[in-house]
Design a protein around this motif. Structure first.
Motif, PDB file in Angstrom:
ATOM      1  N   PRO A 370       0.812  -1.224   0.000  1.00 30.25           N
ATOM      2  CA  PRO A 370       0.000   0.000   0.000  1.00 30.25           C
ATOM      3  C   PRO A 370       0.842   1.269   0.000  1.00 30.25           C
ATOM      4  CG  PRO A 370      -0.152  -1.140   2.117  1.00 30.25           C
ATOM      5  CD  PRO A 370       0.510  -2.067   1.173  1.00 30.25           C
ATOM      6  N   ILE A 371       2.016   1.217   0.616  1.00 34.99           N
ATOM      7  CA  ILE A 371       2.879   2.407   0.628  1.00 34.99           C
ATOM      8  C   ILE A 371       3.358   2.727  -0.780  1.00 34.99           C
ATOM      9  CG2 ILE A 371       5.042   3.365   1.493  1.00 34.99           C
ATOM     10  CD1 ILE A 371       4.698   1.556   3.959  1.00 34.99           C
ATOM     11  N   ILE A 372       3.870   1.724  -1.467  1.00 37.18           N
ATOM     12  CA  ILE A 372       4.338   1.921  -2.840  1.00 37.18           C
ATOM     13  C   ILE A 372       3.188   2.381  -3.732  1.00 37.18           C
ATOM     14  CG2 ILE A 372       5.256   0.767  -4.898  1.00 37.18           C
ATOM     15  CD1 ILE A 372       7.352   1.277  -2.802  1.00 37.18           C
ATOM     16  N   TYR A 373       2.030   1.739  -3.578  1.00 40.60           N
ATOM     17  CA  TYR A 373       0.889   2.100  -4.427  1.00 40.60           C
ATOM     18  C   TYR A 373       0.507   3.563  -4.230  1.00 40.60           C
ATOM     19  CZ  TYR A 373      -3.709   2.357  -6.507  1.00 40.60           C
ATOM     20  OH  TYR A 373      -4.782   2.746  -7.275  1.00 40.60           O
ATOM     21  N   LEU A 374       0.355   3.977  -2.976  1.00 44.50           N
ATOM     22  CA  LEU A 374      -0.090   5.343  -2.713  1.00 44.50           C
ATOM     23  C   LEU A 374       0.937   6.367  -3.180  1.00 44.50           C
ATOM     24  CD1 LEU A 374      -1.681   4.841   0.830  1.00 44.50           C
ATOM     25  CD2 LEU A 374      -2.872   5.176  -1.352  1.00 44.50           C
ATOM     26  N   VAL A 375       2.236   6.052  -3.038  1.00 46.15           N
ATOM     27  CA  VAL A 375       3.280   6.983  -3.479  1.00 46.15           C
ATOM     28  C   VAL A 375       3.241   7.152  -5.001  1.00 46.15           C
ATOM     29  CG1 VAL A 375       5.776   7.293  -3.718  1.00 46.15           C
ATOM     30  CG2 VAL A 375       4.810   6.617  -1.506  1.00 46.15           C
ATOM     31  N   VAL A 376       3.240   6.040  -5.737  1.00 46.40           N
ATOM     32  CA  VAL A 376       3.258   6.116  -7.202  1.00 46.40           C
ATOM     33  C   VAL A 376       1.952   6.693  -7.728  1.00 46.40           C
ATOM     34  CG1 VAL A 376       3.541   4.805  -9.345  1.00 46.40           C
ATOM     35  CG2 VAL A 376       4.853   4.181  -7.321  1.00 46.40           C
ATOM     36  N   PHE A 377       0.844   6.312  -7.124  1.00 51.49           N
ATOM     37  CA  PHE A 377      -0.451   6.850  -7.531  1.00 51.49           C
ATOM     38  C   PHE A 377      -0.492   8.360  -7.293  1.00 51.49           C
ATOM     39  CE2 PHE A 377      -5.053   7.565  -6.308  1.00 51.49           C
ATOM     40  CZ  PHE A 377      -5.516   7.624  -7.602  1.00 51.49           C
ATOM     41  N   GLY A 378       0.029   8.799  -6.156  1.00 50.96           N
ATOM     42  CA  GLY A 378       0.074  10.231  -5.869  1.00 50.96           C
ATOM     43  C   GLY A 378       0.937  10.983  -6.864  1.00 50.96           C
ATOM     44  N   ILE A 379       2.090  10.397  -7.244  1.00 52.27           N
ATOM     45  CA  ILE A 379       2.970  11.035  -8.227  1.00 52.27           C
ATOM     46  C   ILE A 379       2.264  11.157  -9.577  1.00 52.27           C
ATOM     47  CG2 ILE A 379       5.091  10.717  -9.575  1.00 52.27           C
ATOM     48  CD1 ILE A 379       6.320   9.434  -7.075  1.00 52.27           C
ATOM     49  N   SER A 380       1.522  10.120  -9.962  1.00 49.26           N
ATOM     50  CA  SER A 380       0.819  10.159 -11.255  1.00 49.26           C
ATOM     51  C   SER A 380      -0.249  11.251 -11.257  1.00 49.26           C
ATOM     52  CB  SER A 380       0.194   8.803 -11.563  1.00 49.26           C
ATOM     53  OG  SER A 380      -0.877   8.516 -10.689  1.00 49.26           O
ATOM     54  N   ILE A 381      -0.945  11.451 -10.138  1.00 50.38           N
ATOM     55  CA  ILE A 381      -1.949  12.520 -10.065  1.00 50.38           C
ATOM     56  C   ILE A 381      -1.266  13.884 -10.167  1.00 50.38           C
ATOM     57  CG2 ILE A 381      -3.649  13.641  -8.581  1.00 50.38           C
ATOM     58  CD1 ILE A 381      -4.323  10.911  -7.430  1.00 50.38           C
ATOM     59  N   TYR A 382      -0.167  14.058  -9.436  1.00 49.35           N
ATOM     60  CA  TYR A 382       0.561  15.333  -9.480  1.00 49.35           C
ATOM     61  C   TYR A 382       1.084  15.617 -10.887  1.00 49.35           C
ATOM     62  CZ  TYR A 382       4.180  18.809  -8.652  1.00 49.35           C
ATOM     63  OH  TYR A 382       4.968  19.949  -8.725  1.00 49.35           O
ATOM     64  N   PHE A 383       1.665  14.584 -11.519  1.00 52.25           N
ATOM     65  CA  PHE A 383       2.212  14.760 -12.864  1.00 52.25           C
ATOM     66  C   PHE A 383       1.112  15.081 -13.866  1.00 52.25           C
ATOM     67  CE2 PHE A 383       3.440  12.924 -16.998  1.00 52.25           C
ATOM     68  CZ  PHE A 383       4.584  13.692 -17.247  1.00 52.25           C
ATOM     69  N   SER A 384      -0.049  14.427 -13.739  1.00 48.65           N
ATOM     70  CA  SER A 384      -1.138  14.650 -14.692  1.00 48.65           C
ATOM     71  C   SER A 384      -1.661  16.079 -14.623  1.00 48.65           C
ATOM     72  CB  SER A 384      -2.281  13.667 -14.435  1.00 48.65           C
ATOM     73  OG  SER A 384      -2.909  13.927 -13.192  1.00 48.65           O
ATOM     74  N   LYS A 385      -1.582  16.711 -13.449  1.00 46.12           N
ATOM     75  CA  LYS A 385      -2.084  18.083 -13.299  1.00 46.12           C
ATOM     76  C   LYS A 385      -1.245  19.105 -14.057  1.00 46.12           C
ATOM     77  CE  LYS A 385      -4.496  17.533  -8.897  1.00 46.12           C
ATOM     78  NZ  LYS A 385      -4.585  17.960  -7.466  1.00 46.12           N
ATOM     79  N   THR A 386      -0.041  18.709 -14.447  1.00 47.20           N
ATOM     80  CA  THR A 386       0.819  19.632 -15.196  1.00 47.20           C
ATOM     81  C   THR A 386       0.547  19.558 -16.698  1.00 47.20           C
ATOM     82  OG1 THR A 386       2.600  17.997 -15.498  1.00 47.20           O
ATOM     83  CG2 THR A 386       2.619  19.297 -13.463  1.00 47.20           C
TER      84      THR A 386
END
Length: 538
Positions: A370-386
Motif C-alpha cells: 500500500p505504501i508503494i501504491y499510494l506513493v506512485v499513484f500520488g505522483i501520477s496525479i501530481y504529474f497529470s495536473k501539469t
C-alpha cells in the motif's frame, strides 16, 4: 517527440518485464501452454504439439513455437514462457497509435488511444497469462493497419495484410478473420465502398496459403482425420455447443464483464457514446466505423456458446481508439468528470490495499505494497495536473496501471495457491521426491510436470479436464501415463504395479477419493494439505 515516445516505449517494456517470473504458472490455460511448449522444446518437434505426451491439436503451433524461443533465450521458466507476450503487448500499443493516427490524423488522438490501451486491465492481464489471445490481437491489429495503409496509396501493404492474417491462422485458426472482416465490412458499409480485388490480392493470397500450408497441409497429409477434427470439434462445437470444453456462458457474459476489465475509461466512453449514438452513426465517419465494428464483434462473440473474456480482446484496441476520438472532442466539464472518476477509482484500489493486509485469511499483502501504491499513484496525479486537461484522467489511469505492474508480481507470488498456481505444491513434491511416481487424481495439472521434470500419471475418474483426445496417437504407449478409472480394465491395469511403486498422489481436497478407489491412498502414511489440494506420500 519521436525520441520521447521511443524512450517511453522502452521504459514501459521494462515495467512489463520486471519481476515477470515471480509468480508461478496458473492452471489451467497458462500451465497447459507452457508445458506443451516445454515438450516441444525438449523433443524438438515444432510441428506436433503434445501435452503430457499426447498429441494436442486444439490450437495451431505459433504460440508454442515462439514460447520455445523464450525458453532458448531465458531457460525453461516463467520468464521465458511470458517474455514474448510482453513484446507482443508493446507492438499492440504501437499499432493502436498508428491505426488511430491513420483514422484520426491528430497526434494527440493517437497518443491518447495508445495510453488508454496501455492502461487497460484486460490487455495487461492477457500479456501476463500465456495463451493465444494476446498474440492473436497483435496479428489482428497488424492486419487492420496494413489494410488501411494499402488503401492509402501503399498497395504493397496488401502483402503484409495477408501475411498477418496467415500468422493469425497459425496462432488461433480462422478466428483471426472475424474482427478483421467485421472492421473491413463496417468500413465498406459506412463509406459505401465496393469490394476490390486486383493483382496485389492474388499475390497476397499466395503468401497466405504459402505460410499456412507450412503447418496445416503437413499435418493433414500425415493424418486426414485432423481436418475433420479442426472443423467439427474445434470450430463448430465452440460456436454451437455450450458444453464444449466446459466454457459455456450466457449471452450477456461479455456485456457485463467488458466494463469491469477496462476500468475506468470504458464505462465513461460508453456513456458518452450512448448519449450521441444516433448522431455518431449518422455522420458515417471513422468514429461510426469503430462503433459498428466493435458492436458487431461483441454481438457475434456473444452468440457463440463458448466464451472467455480474452476471446474479445481484439475489441479493446478499437474501443481505445474510439475513446481517444471522443476525449479529444469532449467538453472541459466532461473531462473534469473523467479526471475525478479516475482519481476515485485509483483511491478505491488504494483503500483495498490498505484494508486487505488485515485479512490474511483472504489474501496476503506485504505491508510495503500500500505504501508503494499510494506513493506512485500520488505522483501520477501530481504529474497529470501539469498536462492539458484532456490528458489528466488518462495519465492518472495509466499511473494506476503502472503501479499495479510494479506491485502485482509480488502480491501474486505471496498468493500462488489463491491464484491457482501449483508451484508451492510442486516445490513440496520436489523436496520429498526420491524416485517416487507422481499421480494426479481426476484432474489435469500440467504445471506439476513442468516444475517437477518427471512424467506424471493422470487418473481420469470422469472429470472433463481429464478427457484426453487420443485418436491421433500412433500406438498405445500413452496408456502408461493415463488411466481411465471409469473402466474396470484400467483399474486392474493400474493395480498391477501400483502397490509396488513408490508413489505420491495429488488430490483435490473437496473432491476426495471415492470409497471404491480407496486403494489409491493405502500404504501412504503421510499427507500434506494445501488450500485446495492434498498430497499423499510415503
Amino acid at each position: 517527440m519521436k525520441l520521447k515516445l521511443y524512450i517511453a516505449a522502452l521504459c514501459f517494456l521494462g515495467l512489463l518485464l520486471i519481476n515477470n517470473h515471480l509468480w508461478g504458472l496458473t492452471e489451467t490455460s497458462e500451465a497447459r501452454y507452457a508445458e506443451i511448449s516445454k515438450e516441444m522444446f525438449e523433443n524438438n518437434t515444432l510441428a506436433h504439439p503434445t501435452l503430457l505426451g499426447i498429441y494436442h491439436y486444439h490450437k495451431p503451433p505459433f504460440t508454442y513455437q515462439i514460447t520455445t524461443i523464450g525458453y532458448q533465450l531465458f531457460g525453461v521458466n516463467e520468464f521465458g514462457a511470458r517474455f514474448f507476450l510482453q513484446i507482443s503487448f508493446l507492438i499492440q500499443i504501437i499499432l493502436v497509435y498508428l491505426i488511430a493516427f491513420r483514422l484520426f490524423p491528430i497526434k494527440k488522438t493517437a497518443l491518447i488511444a495508445a495510453l488508454l490501451y496501455a492502461s487497460s486491465p484486460i490487455a495487461i492481464m492477457a500479456s501476463k497469462n500465456l495463451t493465444t489471445d494476446s498474440y492473436l490481437t497483435t496479428w489482428v491489429l497488424l492486419s487492420i493497419y496494413s489494410w488501411l495503409q494499402a488503401k492509402s496509396k501503399h498497395p504493397y501493404y496488401t502483402f503484409l495484410f495477408y501475411g498477418a492474417i496467415a500468422m493469425g491462422f497459425l496462432t488461433k485458426g480462422p478466428l483471426v478473420l472475424l474482427p478483421v472482416l467485421l472492421f473491413i465490412g463496417s468500413w465498406k458499409l459506412i463509406k459505401k465502398e465496393k469490394p476490390t480485388f486486383n493483382g496485389y490480392h492474388i499475390i497476397g493470397l499466395l503468401i497466405f496459403f504459402g505460410l499456412t500450408s507450412i503447418w496445416y497441409v503437413k499435418i493433414i497429409m500425415e493424418n486426414p482425420k485432423i481436418l475433420d477434427y479442426f472443423i467439427k470439434d474445434q470450430l463448430v462445437q465452440r460456436v454451437v455447443s455450450k458444453n464444449a470444453f466446459n466454457r459455456g456462458k450466457p449471452f450477456w457474459f461479455y456485456l457485463v464483464l467488458m466494463p469491469l476489465v477496462a476500468l475506468p475509461w470504458l464505462p465513461f466512453i460508453g456513456y458518452l457514446t450512448g448519449k450521441k449514438f444516433k448522431a455518431s452513426i449518422a455522420k458515417r465517419n471513422e468514429k461510426s466505423i469503430l462503433i459498428i465494428a466493435t458492436l458487431a464483434i461483441i454481438l457475434l462473440f456473444s452468440i457463440f456458446k463458448t466464451k472467455l473474456i480474452f476471446y474479445i480482446l481484439p475489441c479493446f484496441p478499437l474501443l481505445a481508439i474510439l475513446g481517444a476520438s471522443i476525449f479529444t472532442e469532449a467538453t472541459d466539464k466532461q473531462l473534469e468528470v473523467f479526471n475525478k472518476v479516475s482519481i476515485i477509482y485509483g483511491s478505491l484500489i488504494g483503500v483495498a490495499f490498505i484494508v486487505l493486509p488485515f485479512f490474511p485469511s483472504l489474501i496476503s499483502i506485504p505491508l510495503w505494497v500500500p505504501i508503494i501504491y499510494l506513493v506512485v499513484f500520488g505522483i501520477s496525479i501530481y504529474f497529470s495536473k501539469t498536462k492539458e486537461l484532456v490528458y489528466r484522467g488518462v495519465l492518472t489511469t495509466l499511473g494506476i496501471a503502472i503501479t499495479l505492474l510494479i506491485i502485482a508480481p509480488s502480491v501474486l507470488s505471496k498468493n500462488e495457491e489463491t491464484s491457482n498456481s501449483m508451484k508451492p505444491i510442486a516445490n513440496f513434491i520436489n523436496s520429498i521426491d526420491k524416485g517416487h511416481q507422481l499421480y494426479i487424481f481426476n484432474d489435469l495439472l500440467p504445471s506439476l510436470q513442468f516444475y517437477t521434470n518427471q512424467k506424471i500419471v493422470t487418473l481420469n475418474n470422469g472429470h472433463n479436464l481429464t478427457q484426453r483426445e487420443v485418436q491421433f496417437q500412433k500406438d498405445e504407449t500413452y496408456k502408461t501415463h493415463l488411466f481411465d478409472l471409469t473402466l474396470q480394465e484400467d483399474i486392474d491395469r493400474l493395480k498391477t504395479n501400483y502397490s509396488n511403486t513408490k508413489r505420491i498422489i495429488v488430490v483435490k481436497t473437496k473432491r476426495g477419493i471415492p470409497e471404491e478407489l480407496s486403494f489409491l491412498t493405502e500404504n501412504l502414511p503421510y499427507k500434506k494439505t494445501f488450500k485446495k489440494w492434498t498430497v499423499y506420500y510415503e
